[in-house]
Structure formats: C-alpha cells, structure tokens
Design a protein around this motif. Structure first.
Motif: not given
Length: 261
Positions: A21, A62-66, A137, A140
């Motif tokens: 990250e 990213s997929k994990e929202a990072r 997304r 975010t």
C-alpha cells in the motif's frame, strides 16, 4: 543455478513491492481517472514482464480498495483479466507531468451491457452490480485526489438487433449520470472504439453502436473518441492483444491531452 535463483528473487521482489500500500500525495497532486466499461477496458491481454513493472508515480485502487503500484492485471472482474489500456495511459500522463501522481480506479466488468451500468442492476455473469460497485470504489477514491477524466470502452454487448438503436441515448445518459456522481459536470469523458479487426467483419449493429461513440464528440461537450484502427485481436476475434492494448492506452492519453490543452 545462480542466475535462475537471482531472476526468481527479482520477480518475487517486484511482486511484493507492487502489492504494498502506498500513501498518495496531496489532493491537488493526485490525478484520478475512472476506468469503466466491459472486457476491453478491463483488459484481456497476456501479461508480460513490462506489465508487472510499476511506475513510481502511477497507482491503482486495488480490489481491497487500497492504493498500490499499478501493475497488470489491474482489473479483477473475471479470472481472465490481463493487460489493458490503463497502465500505459497512466504512465504517459505521469511522464508528461513530473509533479503529479496518477491514480487509476479500475471498475470495468467483462461482458456488461450498458443497461447494467445503472443503480441497483445485478449482472449475473459476474455476480456483481457494475454501477453500484463502481460508486463504492469511486466514493472511496475521490476524497484522496482530483478527478481528471473518465475512460470508457464498451459496446460489444449492445451490438445486437434489439439493443443497438437505443445505445446512443443510453450512452448520453451514462455520461450525464457519471458526471453527476463525481460532481464534475465538465470532466473529460473519453470513449474508445470497439475492435476493428481485418479478419472480423462488423455486423450492422456494431456500425450503429460505433456511430454513437464517434458522434459523442459532436453531441456531448468535453468528450473524445479514440480510434482502434490498425489494432489486432489476441486470437479470439474480440479482445485486443497486449501490444494493441498498450497502443490503445497511448491513444487515450493523446486524446486526453488534446482535451486538457
């Protein structure tokens, strides 16, 4: 055995680095771009070493929202996700602006008709809600930076007798809704052309959808059209190959700069 072990170590280091990250810069120095559409935006090209090498100032959500270094595959809509146009686009914009970092927001969904890009619509093929997932997304990502553009590549799934003639009105509505979502009524919107492959004749419906893409520039302010002339498919007659995806990224970047100037 020393050289193979060295190469393996380098590959592992690159993989680990790209997954870390990263804290983005100040909001005005972090330029964001929304990547929306179906599989030719998500990318289906074969991933090579250059596609896994991060650029110091190009990040992706990213997929994990990072926020992590942008490497392919950036999208995660299907297991077949691979090289797309986004990374090349981001690198060119970053290289032309040494003082900024580029943030790419991958949201494309393979196979998705334009009707799935509406609130509350479920798309069974990927068990997802393309519009709603994109909204999450975007909400975010946007507080961290400044939205500079929306990149759209879609149309194959609407090139059908019962859908093509209604596509233009739906596309114009989509542009309006996306701009309202991000509270940026003048943000550049760039639409890419579907694959025009020499060995794949276009159906009449594809010509109709393509005209909607090309006419967007004349009918909706602050929009651009990117040609796919001369590009090749990867053997499936639908998706661009990796070199063509990279070239398409260059063409999107050129279209963006013409608008930005």
């Amino acid at each position: 055995m020393i050289r193979p072990l060295f190469l393996l170590s380098a590959l592992l280091l690159t993989t680990l680095t790209s997954a870390q990250e990263v804290s983005p810069p100040a909001k005005d120095k972090f330029w964001l771009f929304l990547l929306v559409g179906q599989s030719n935006m998500a990318g289906r090209g074969v991933v090579e070493a250059q596609d896994k090498t991060p650029h110091a100032r190009v990040l992706m959500l990213s997929k994990e929202a990072r926020w992590v270094p942008a490497v392919d595959p950036m999208h995660f809509d299907k297991p077949s996700a691979g090289v797309g146009l986004g990374k090349t686009f981001g690198q060119i914009i970053a290289d032309a602006n040494p003082g900024v970092t580029i943030g790419l927001i991958p949201c494309a969904v393979g196979g998705s008709p334009i009707d799935t890009w509406k609130p509350g619509v479920f798309y069974p093929a990927t068990k997802s809600h393309p519009w709603d997932d994109m909204v999450k997304r975007a909400k975010t990502a946007l507080p961290a930076g400044t939205l500079k553009g929306i990149l759209w590549h879609q149309g194959e799934s609407d090139s059908l007798p019962n859908l093509a003639t209604a596509y233009e009105a739906k596309l114009h509505d989509l542009v309006k809704r996306l701009r309202e979502l991000v509270d940026a009524p003048q943000v550049p919107f760039i639409a890419g052309q579907m694959g025009k492959f020499d060995d794949v004749p276009w159906k009449p419906e594809m010509i109709i959808v393509d005209k909607a893409h090309q006419d967007l520039v004349k009918k909706v302010p602050n929009t651009a059209f990117v040609s796919a002339e001369g590009l090749k498919h990867k053997g499936d007659k639908i998706h661009f190959d990796s070199p063509s995806f990279r070239e398409l990224g260059k063409r999107y970047a050129e279209a963006y700069w013409k608008m930005a100037r």
